[in-house]
Design a protein around this motif. Structure first.
Motif, PDB file in Angstrom:
ATOM      1  N   TRP A 164      -0.023  -4.643  -5.185  1.00  0.00           N
ATOM      2  CA  TRP A 164      -0.461  -5.192  -3.901  1.00  0.00           C
ATOM      3  C   TRP A 164      -0.915  -6.636  -4.052  1.00  0.00           C
ATOM      4  O   TRP A 164      -0.670  -7.478  -3.181  1.00  0.00           O
ATOM      5  N   GLU A 165      -1.567  -6.958  -5.153  1.00  0.00           N
ATOM      6  CA  GLU A 165      -2.100  -8.306  -5.357  1.00  0.00           C
ATOM      7  C   GLU A 165      -1.086  -9.261  -5.973  1.00  0.00           C
ATOM      8  O   GLU A 165      -1.367 -10.455  -6.100  1.00  0.00           O
ATOM      9  N   HIS A 166       0.089  -8.777  -6.325  1.00  0.00           N
ATOM     10  CA  HIS A 166       1.105  -9.647  -6.919  1.00  0.00           C
ATOM     11  C   HIS A 166       1.546 -10.706  -5.913  1.00  0.00           C
ATOM     12  O   HIS A 166       1.697 -10.416  -4.720  1.00  0.00           O
ATOM     13  N   PRO A 167       1.752 -11.935  -6.353  1.00  0.00           N
ATOM     14  CA  PRO A 167       2.162 -12.999  -5.412  1.00  0.00           C
ATOM     15  C   PRO A 167       3.406 -12.648  -4.602  1.00  0.00           C
ATOM     16  O   PRO A 167       3.511 -13.028  -3.430  1.00  0.00           O
ATOM     17  N   ALA A 168       4.344 -11.928  -5.187  1.00  0.00           N
ATOM     18  CA  ALA A 168       5.560 -11.576  -4.441  1.00  0.00           C
ATOM     19  C   ALA A 168       5.230 -10.655  -3.272  1.00  0.00           C
ATOM     20  O   ALA A 168       5.743 -10.836  -2.153  1.00  0.00           O
ATOM     21  N   THR A 169       4.363  -9.669  -3.506  1.00  0.00           N
ATOM     22  CA  THR A 169       3.973  -8.759  -2.419  1.00  0.00           C
ATOM     23  C   THR A 169       3.171  -9.503  -1.370  1.00  0.00           C
ATOM     24  O   THR A 169       3.346  -9.254  -0.162  1.00  0.00           O
ATOM     25  N   ARG A 170       2.294 -10.411  -1.789  1.00  0.00           N
ATOM     26  CA  ARG A 170       1.513 -11.187  -0.822  1.00  0.00           C
ATOM     27  C   ARG A 170       2.442 -12.041   0.050  1.00  0.00           C
ATOM     28  O   ARG A 170       2.253 -12.152   1.258  1.00  0.00           O
ATOM     29  N   ARG A 171       3.458 -12.639  -0.574  1.00  0.00           N
ATOM     30  CA  ARG A 171       4.428 -13.431   0.205  1.00  0.00           C
ATOM     31  C   ARG A 171       5.181 -12.543   1.182  1.00  0.00           C
ATOM     32  O   ARG A 171       5.405 -12.917   2.340  1.00  0.00           O
ATOM     33  N   ASN A 172       5.599 -11.375   0.711  1.00  0.00           N
ATOM     34  CA  ASN A 172       6.330 -10.455   1.587  1.00  0.00           C
ATOM     35  C   ASN A 172       5.472  -9.995   2.757  1.00  0.00           C
ATOM     36  O   ASN A 172       5.946  -9.899   3.894  1.00  0.00           O
ATOM     37  N   ALA A 173       4.186  -9.705   2.486  1.00  0.00           N
ATOM     38  CA  ALA A 173       3.284  -9.275   3.562  1.00  0.00           C
ATOM     39  C   ALA A 173       3.122 -10.380   4.596  1.00  0.00           C
ATOM     40  O   ALA A 173       3.116 -10.120   5.804  1.00  0.00           O
ATOM     41  N   THR A 174       2.996 -11.625   4.134  1.00  0.00           N
ATOM     42  CA  THR A 174       2.871 -12.759   5.058  1.00  0.00           C
ATOM     43  C   THR A 174       4.129 -12.894   5.915  1.00  0.00           C
ATOM     44  O   THR A 174       4.054 -13.097   7.131  1.00  0.00           O
ATOM     45  N   THR A 175       5.287 -12.767   5.281  1.00  0.00           N
ATOM     46  CA  THR A 175       6.553 -12.852   6.022  1.00  0.00           C
ATOM     47  C   THR A 175       6.643 -11.760   7.083  1.00  0.00           C
ATOM     48  O   THR A 175       7.023 -12.017   8.235  1.00  0.00           O
ATOM     49  N   LEU A 176       6.270 -10.539   6.714  1.00  0.00           N
ATOM     50  CA  LEU A 176       6.360  -9.429   7.656  1.00  0.00           C
ATOM     51  C   LEU A 176       5.404  -9.611   8.827  1.00  0.00           C
ATOM     52  O   LEU A 176       5.759  -9.332   9.983  1.00  0.00           O
ATOM     53  N   ARG A 177       4.188 -10.090   8.556  1.00  0.00           N
ATOM     54  CA  ARG A 177       3.243 -10.335   9.657  1.00  0.00           C
ATOM     55  C   ARG A 177       3.804 -11.393  10.610  1.00  0.00           C
ATOM     56  O   ARG A 177       3.695 -11.269  11.828  1.00  0.00           O
ATOM     57  N   ARG A 178       4.389 -12.428  10.042  1.00  0.00           N
ATOM     58  CA  ARG A 178       4.953 -13.486  10.890  1.00  0.00           C
ATOM     59  C   ARG A 178       6.176 -13.011  11.654  1.00  0.00           C
ATOM     60  O   ARG A 178       6.526 -13.573  12.694  1.00  0.00           O
TER      61      ARG A 178
END
Length: 397
Positions: free
Chosen positions: A128-142
């Motif tokens: 969950w804290e991996h930068p790739a997952t954080r980027r993916n979560a940001t993309t999905l929210r947007r």
């Protein structure tokens, strides 16, 4: 509550898949129709028979099943629901969604759907804290994907931290809120709450007396009004509301990052009491008292979250609401703050000693706008929250 609403439930692979059985029971009890889609990995944790028995409907799992395609093609399946729910949403499923991959039935449905999507992430804390997952979560929210959770707690692997799938009751509350017919249905509200903690050393920090009660009440009222709510909270005393996308932070800089990741939003309410300053150089170990010598703490200004969002040239919410907790010259300070920050409204209150407002259960506020001022009588923070959300709904209508 959810009578005759149609939910397409995609069950991803992970130990948390067992929770979806209780979620299906809650949805069926509320009158919803649940069409389950079980990924290959999900079937390693729950059986198609148990899912089908609880849902009362056939389980779909294979993109290449000719019978399923003849009876209801995957494109049609992706579009007949009122809401698509992914629980658990694994790191793999989130990555596929963020990058538009479609190599199985679940990911193809998610790419083909024009229906709102709600996901309940579940994975190891490091994932969950991996930068790739954080980027993916940001993309999905947007992209407009709504989140519920993840929660913080002990993992099946023995580690502790954020990544646990939200409990079935919380996911059910988020589904109910998403399908609500209130005045804010279809709107995304970003709400901040609680204090921030700015570390001095590993055991000390700069903070304030905010309990987070008012921000939490506002988020609850927004959910009841049908809004999709991203709730960014510092270390508050009160528990967070159900039915929101919860983002926990500690510091002002973390809160700013979380706020920017949550945009765009139709409205933003900045109820958090953010510390104005932080220690420039945090000590790496506990500072010890020394006879006759006081520690010298060099302070730096924290980012101004309200001003940063208010003054955006792109992606600014249509309505930006700030709070002004003052101990003197309340209205003069609030008027000046609204102009200085560039926000649309300021909710001003007197938190001086003796009012009992900071950390209490009641509030007495004045809403300051470009059109004038409205003083609301002292009431519970829940009542104040309902009044504020009603006003926001009028503007966004």
């Amino acid at each position: 509550m959810l009578t005759d609403r149609r939910i397409l439930l995609i069950v991803g692979g992970g130990i948390a898949a067992y929770k979806t059985l209780e979620l299906i029971r809650l949805l069926r009890k509320a009158g919803a129709h649940v069409t389950p889609v079980l990924t290959r990995a999900g079937a390693e944790f729950v059986t198609p028979l148990s899912v089908s028995a609880l849902a009362g409907e056939k389980v779909y799992s294979d993109l290449w099943d000719l019978t399923d395609e003849a009876e209801m093609g995957h494109i049609q399946l992706s579009r007949v629901a009122d809401l698509v729910v992914v629980a658990p949403a694994t790191a793999d499923l989130m990555a596929k969604m963020a990058h538009g991959h479609a190599d199985d039935l679940a990911s193809t449905l998610l790419l083909a759907t024009d229906t709102p999507v709600l996901i309940a992430p579940a994975m190891n804390v490091r994932m969950w804290e991996h930068p790739a997952t954080r980027r993916n979560a940001t993309t999905l929210r947007r992209d407009g994907i709504a989140f519920v959770g993840p929660d913080e707690g002990e993992m099946a692997c023995g580690e502790y931290g954020p990544g646990r799938m939200a409990e079935p009751e919380a996911i059910f509350a988020a589904i109910t809120a998403r399908l609500a017919d209130g005045p804010l249905a279809g709107r995304h509200l970003l709400i901040t709450s609680g204090p921030t903690h700015e570390p001095i050393d590993p055991v000390r920090y700069i903070a304030n007396r905010s309990s987070g009660a008012q921000g939490t009440a506002i988020a609850r009222a927004a959910v009841r009004a049908g809004a999709q709510v991203t709730f960014v909270t510092g270390p508050a005393d009160v528990p967070p509301p159900e039915g929101v996308t919860l983002v926990r932070v500690e510091t002002a800089r973390q809160m700013l990052d979380a706020v920017e990741a949550a945009l765009p939003a139709d409205a933003a309410v900045f109820a958090a009491a953010v510390a104005d300053w932080r220690v420039l150089s945090e000590a790496g170990r506990k500072m010890k008292k020394q006879d006759g010598a006081l520690p010298q703490l060099e302070l730096a200004e924290n980012p101004d979250i309200l001003a940063t969002v208010s003054q955006k040239t792109e992606g600014r919410p249509g309505l930006v609401v700030g709070f002004a907790a003052e101990t003197h010259d309340v209205l003069d300070n609030a008027r000046a703050k609204r102009l200085r920050k560039g926000c649309d409204w300021i909710v001003a209150n007197d938190v001086s000693e003796g009012t009992g407002i900071m950390g209490g259960t009641e509030n007495a506020v004045t809403l300051v706008t470009s059109e004038g001022e409205e003083s609301w009588p002292r009431a519970s923070k829940d009542v104040v929250a309902e009044q504020l959300i009603d006003r926001i709904a009028e503007v966004l209508a």
